[in-house]
Scaffold this motif. Sequence first.
Motif, PDB file in Angstrom:
ATOM      1  N   ALA A 140      -6.726  44.783  17.140  1.00 37.72           N
ATOM      2  CA  ALA A 140      -7.700  45.838  15.933  1.00 37.72           C
ATOM      3  C   ALA A 140      -7.576  44.342  15.557  1.00 37.72           C
ATOM      4  CB  ALA A 140      -6.249  46.234  15.050  1.00 37.72           C
ATOM      5  N   ILE A 141      -6.983  43.116  15.496  1.00 36.47           N
ATOM      6  CA  ILE A 141      -8.014  41.714  15.009  1.00 36.47           C
ATOM      7  C   ILE A 141      -8.733  41.571  15.613  1.00 36.47           C
ATOM      8  CG2 ILE A 141      -6.596  39.535  14.813  1.00 36.47           C
ATOM      9  CD1 ILE A 141      -3.908  40.551  14.786  1.00 36.47           C
ATOM     10  N   LEU A 142      -9.153  41.659  16.747  1.00 36.37           N
ATOM     11  CA  LEU A 142     -10.101  41.133  17.514  1.00 36.37           C
ATOM     12  C   LEU A 142     -11.720  41.971  16.716  1.00 36.37           C
ATOM     13  CD1 LEU A 142      -8.831  39.279  20.760  1.00 36.37           C
ATOM     14  CD2 LEU A 142      -9.492  38.360  18.570  1.00 36.37           C
ATOM     15  N   ASN A 143     -11.407  42.542  17.300  1.00 38.06           N
ATOM     16  CA  ASN A 143     -12.743  43.957  16.592  1.00 38.06           C
ATOM     17  C   ASN A 143     -13.109  43.626  15.506  1.00 38.06           C
ATOM     18  OD1 ASN A 143     -13.012  47.420  15.899  1.00 38.06           O
ATOM     19  ND2 ASN A 143     -13.947  46.326  17.813  1.00 38.06           N
ATOM     20  N   THR A 144     -11.647  44.316  14.403  1.00 41.63           N
ATOM     21  CA  THR A 144     -12.472  43.683  13.158  1.00 41.63           C
ATOM     22  C   THR A 144     -12.839  42.340  12.723  1.00 41.63           C
ATOM     23  OG1 THR A 144      -9.958  43.072  12.312  1.00 41.63           O
ATOM     24  CG2 THR A 144     -10.558  45.560  12.682  1.00 41.63           C
ATOM     25  N   ARG A 145     -12.188  41.569  12.785  1.00 38.05           N
ATOM     26  CA  ARG A 145     -12.195  40.227  12.666  1.00 38.05           C
ATOM     27  C   ARG A 145     -13.467  39.388  13.205  1.00 38.05           C
ATOM     28  NH1 ARG A 145      -8.173  36.665   9.898  1.00 38.05           N
ATOM     29  NH2 ARG A 145      -6.542  38.282   8.662  1.00 38.05           N
ATOM     30  N   GLY A 177     -10.136  50.572  10.157  1.00 36.88           N
ATOM     31  CA  GLY A 177     -11.627  49.907  10.695  1.00 36.88           C
ATOM     32  C   GLY A 177     -12.080  49.516  11.955  1.00 36.88           C
ATOM     33  N   ILE A 178     -11.365  49.746  12.988  1.00 41.27           N
ATOM     34  CA  ILE A 178     -11.558  49.937  13.844  1.00 41.27           C
ATOM     35  C   ILE A 178     -12.361  50.593  14.873  1.00 41.27           C
ATOM     36  CG2 ILE A 178     -10.272  49.487  16.901  1.00 41.27           C
ATOM     37  CD1 ILE A 178      -7.681  49.627  14.665  1.00 41.27           C
ATOM     38  N   SER A 179     -13.273  49.749  15.788  1.00 38.42           N
ATOM     39  CA  SER A 179     -14.251  50.191  16.012  1.00 38.42           C
ATOM     40  C   SER A 179     -14.434  51.060  17.238  1.00 38.42           C
ATOM     41  CB  SER A 179     -15.623  50.026  15.619  1.00 38.42           C
ATOM     42  OG  SER A 179     -15.250  48.690  17.344  1.00 38.42           O
ATOM     43  N   ARG A 180     -15.383  52.552  17.669  1.00 38.99           N
ATOM     44  CA  ARG A 180     -15.209  52.945  18.683  1.00 38.99           C
ATOM     45  C   ARG A 180     -15.248  52.290  19.853  1.00 38.99           C
ATOM     46  NH1 ARG A 180     -12.082  57.073  17.053  1.00 38.99           N
ATOM     47  NH2 ARG A 180     -13.003  58.979  15.044  1.00 38.99           N
ATOM     48  N   PRO A 181     -15.155  52.892  21.199  1.00 40.20           N
ATOM     49  CA  PRO A 181     -15.990  52.070  22.851  1.00 40.20           C
ATOM     50  C   PRO A 181     -16.682  52.949  22.500  1.00 40.20           C
ATOM     51  CG  PRO A 181     -13.995  53.528  22.399  1.00 40.20           C
ATOM     52  CD  PRO A 181     -13.285  53.265  21.401  1.00 40.20           C
TER      53      PRO A 181
END
Lengths: 261, 374
Positions: free
Chosen positions: B101-106, B172-176
């Motif tokens: 979540a952190i790496l994806n959203t940031r 707001g985590i994106s989809r694969p």
Amino acid sequence: MSTQDISMNAILSLDKVTKTFGGLRAVNEMSFKVEDNSIMGIIGPNGAGKTTVFNLITGNYTPNEGSIEFQGKSITKLRPHQIVEQGIARTFQSIRLFPNLSVIENVLAGSHCRMKSGLFASMFRLPSQRKEEAQTLERAMEELEFVGLAHMWNEKASSLSYGNQRLLEMARALASDPKLVILDEPAGSMNQPETKVLIRLIQAIQERGITVMLIEHDMGLVMKVCEKIVVIEYGTKIAEGKPVEIRNNPRVIEAYLGKED
Amino acid sequence: MINPNSPSTANSPSTASTAKKICSSATYGSSKMPLYNYILIALVLVMSVLPQFMDAYWVAVFVSVGLGTLLSLSLNIILGQAGIFSMGHAAFYAVGAYVTAILNTRYGIPILYLLPISGFASAFFAMIVARPIIHLRGDYLLMVTIGIVEIVRIALVNDIGGLTGGANGLFGISRPEIFDIKIKKGEQFYYMIWSFVGVTVILFHWLNCSRFGRALSCIKEDDVAAEGCGINVTRYKLLAFMIGAFWAGMAGTLFAAKMTIISPGSFTFWDSVLLFAAVILGGGSQAGVILGAFLVFGLPEIFRSFAGARMLVFGLALMVMMIIRPQGIIPPRPRHYKLSKASQNKVDYALSQIQDSKDAQPTCSVHGKGEENL
């Protein structure tokens, strides 16, 4: 083969090894040497500290004082699995097999430290891993054949008789490719004919170039196979020498039978 | 793991019982295809067409069961194979999900890249927390691992370093995306997660059949003897933790991508207990663990109408199960080894020798049948 020979080629040497448990000196300044490719016995009354000596050599205990050298290298501070890697394999007084695993898997456990396949190779079953696995299986079967249990390879270890479980423990120890095998009461719970086979087996291990150390209460076996005997009482070495010398040693007789008035 | 139809030698006390075969082992092939291979193929077929017959709700249930299965399989390495009582698996799951979540959203790193990254992060976390406690035994270790889950959860709630979003979590985590196909429908997640389970089962099966799996079995049986055979017990226990955590971390990534919102509430002690129950209930074989995961994570959905009573029923069922079948539903079967021709000859020769010595003289045979000695 004289034990007095100063130029003897020692594979293992203990130098003033001491182990205390609380106030008890279980092993007291123990020193002796084991000649390469010999068979050495340790005897002594119950509770004399024989098994403690073995546990010190195999790294299950760490000595409080003194040092243990194997093939010229100090193994005093090594952990048990590192000592197996160095080439010392053992069996246990109270049989410690992996009871729910099959006979062959017990032997393969001994081969573990001689295998190299890593996690990745194992998980993806790489060709190198499969090759190693097949070679090790072959080797393990050879050890089973050596102790005479080849036909039981696929049975559950706990289903074997006590005598056969002892043999299986020896096969497991031999599978680690040792230079020195330490047998803790190998004839325990064996009957007469089984002990006869055991004696031949111990000699066959020596013929393979492996040094053997054993603790045994069966004096017939000890006197027959051992080239040198160390006698321990109350954690202290009281005698050392050839079987004939030990048999006639007054201190040994006293330790076993008590003093004559 | 093994093949019961193999040519077993004399009086083999085959403990192999009924069981579904998880992974067909072609290398160990016998001429006849065993029953469990048919069961396996049938299961795979059923699972692959199932979404066509289910509504969105049930697909969602199966997706969450799939994640539960993945987590249970990863815990099985630690608990089932190595016999280490760890009730802290949700912590590793949480680390994976939050790293994702952190790496994806940031930083906008795509989910699929984050799969291995989360795995490594989680394994690294496992290494750090498990190293000081790895020598503890049984229930002592259990207590500490419970502590780990709670510490992780509380750390997440307290918004550690302003990264975790506190009790509200992250959103707001994106989809694969796989080959430009965005995975967002329940059905797509179903296939993604269950294929992942399939691959996991195969890899774990291979791992179990290697020296690594044997080392874990030995440690579970008797760790003093294992160490005495030359197995580095500490190292292998730690590796078991790290592999379990690696997979739990990847499951965390899939979870984060599925939900798009994660919060500390998803990684509680209770979740760890459920995973623990799934492995114990299943019995430690992969087939058993999958079944256990279905029972633990799927069954409560079926009895949703009794919402109030379902935990009561669940608890009772667990108790009854532990009394009547403490080894679990499907305990692991022995591994199968295929002997080479030379080795098989040795076995045959030994058997013929015994026959001869029995005919000649009944005494003096250590190599005879075990029962006659003692």
